[in-house]
Write an enzyme that holds these catalytic residues in place. Structure first.
Site, short mmCIF file in Angstrom:
data_model
loop_
_atom_site.label_atom_id
_atom_site.label_comp_id
_atom_site.label_asym_id
_atom_site.label_seq_id
_atom_site.Cartn_x
_atom_site.Cartn_y
_atom_site.Cartn_z
N ASP A 1 40.45 106.27 14.50
CA ASP A 1 41.09 105.68 13.32
C ASP A 1 41.28 106.80 12.30
O ASP A 1 40.31 107.35 11.77
CB ASP A 1 40.20 104.58 12.75
CG ASP A 1 40.90 103.79 11.64
OD1 ASP A 1 41.86 104.31 11.03
OD2 ASP A 1 40.48 102.65 11.38
N LEU B 1 32.24 97.53 9.62
CA LEU B 1 32.85 96.40 10.31
C LEU B 1 34.27 96.68 10.76
O LEU B 1 34.73 96.12 11.76
CB LEU B 1 32.81 95.16 9.40
CG LEU B 1 31.45 94.49 9.32
CD1 LEU B 1 31.42 93.46 8.20
CD2 LEU B 1 31.10 93.83 10.64
N ASP B 2 34.99 97.53 10.03
CA ASP B 2 36.34 97.89 10.48
C ASP B 2 36.27 98.66 11.80
O ASP B 2 37.06 98.44 12.72
CB ASP B 2 37.10 98.67 9.42
CG ASP B 2 36.33 99.86 8.88
OD1 ASP B 2 35.13 100.02 9.16
OD2 ASP B 2 36.95 100.67 8.15
#
Length: 249
Positions: A122, A101-102
């Site tokens: 990320d 979900l991140d």
């Protein structure tokens, strides 16, 4: 005031923003639920009205934190959920519920900010890469160990590799061949990280076009800034996506 949480496997990134204008009141990183509550209690003038969070933890762990926040501050939490489509972006996983979900909220935020095709990198404990085309189709992505994981594995599985965090920071002041173990490990890991980033950008140019937007987020984003000078470094990209997934007003 709104409390926003990014609950990772080992750390909780948090910030408190004002409902009007989204100005940040306080922020930080906590290594446990108890540490988070302690930090929040220590913020003067805190008047929390809402909470929204994204979590890659188990349902039980997330529920425990939500309950603790409710008991401590009397607030309910809005939790980001998996989705096939959000804000014009179509989830590219075969089983959309399996995408972290991140990652999901970050790539949605990237697409919204870019207004088109984008690459989202990320760089945290693990490194993730996600590609979204101009039509909002998530093409999928990649996951590999980040600096903390590479360093930890070498320290754990190689008996003679022993050095502290201060030595690690000092070693990253240059990239010439290491003349002691800390330099060799830290610089080697960084070069691997930079190589991954270069490869991702090349792939993005092939799949998305050379004008695709590039976003860097995560604690080690600054380490690869020189590889992608055109990239935008946005430490709070996940929170930007969280606001899209969990609007409160």
């Amino acid at each position: 005031m709104i409390l926003e949480l990014d609950c990772g496997n080992s750390l909780i990134k948090w910030r408190v923003i004002r409902s009007a204008g989204l100005a940040t009141v306080a922020s930080g990183v906590a290594d446990s639920d108890a540490a988070l509550l302690e930090r929040l209690r220590g913020c003067e003038g805190l008047a929390l009205r809402h909470c929204r969070l994204v979590s890659v933890r188990s349902e039980q762990e997330t529920a425990s934190l939500v309950q603790a926040l409710s008991e401590a501050f009397g607030i309910d939490a809005s939790i980001a959920q998996p989705a096939e489509v959000l804000a014009g972006v179509r989830n590219g996983y075969r089983d959309y519920q399996r995408l972290g979900l991140d990652r999901w909220v970050a790539l949605v935020a990237g697409y919204k900010l870019a207004g088109g095709a984008c690459l989202v990198l990320d760089l945290g404990t693990a490194v993730t890469s996600d590609l979204v085309d101009a039509a909002g189709q998530h093409l999928g992505g990649y996951i590999c160990p980040g600096m903390p994981l590479m360093r930890s594995q070498l320290r754990t599985h190689t008996r003679r590799i022993r050095y502290d965090d201060a030595a690690a920071r000092e070693a990253l002041q240059g990239l010439s061949p290491g003349r002691e173990t800390a330099e060799a490990v830290e610089r080697g890991c960084l070069l691997m990280l930079r190589g991954f980033v270069r490869e991702q950008y090349q792939l993005a140019c092939e799949l998305l076009g050379g004008d695709c937007a590039v976003f860097l987020t995560g604690g080690d984003a600054e380490l690869v800034r020189d590889e992608l000078p055109q990239a935008r470094i946005l430490p709070d990209l996940v929170f930007t996506g969280l606001a899209i997934a969990c609007p409160l007003e």
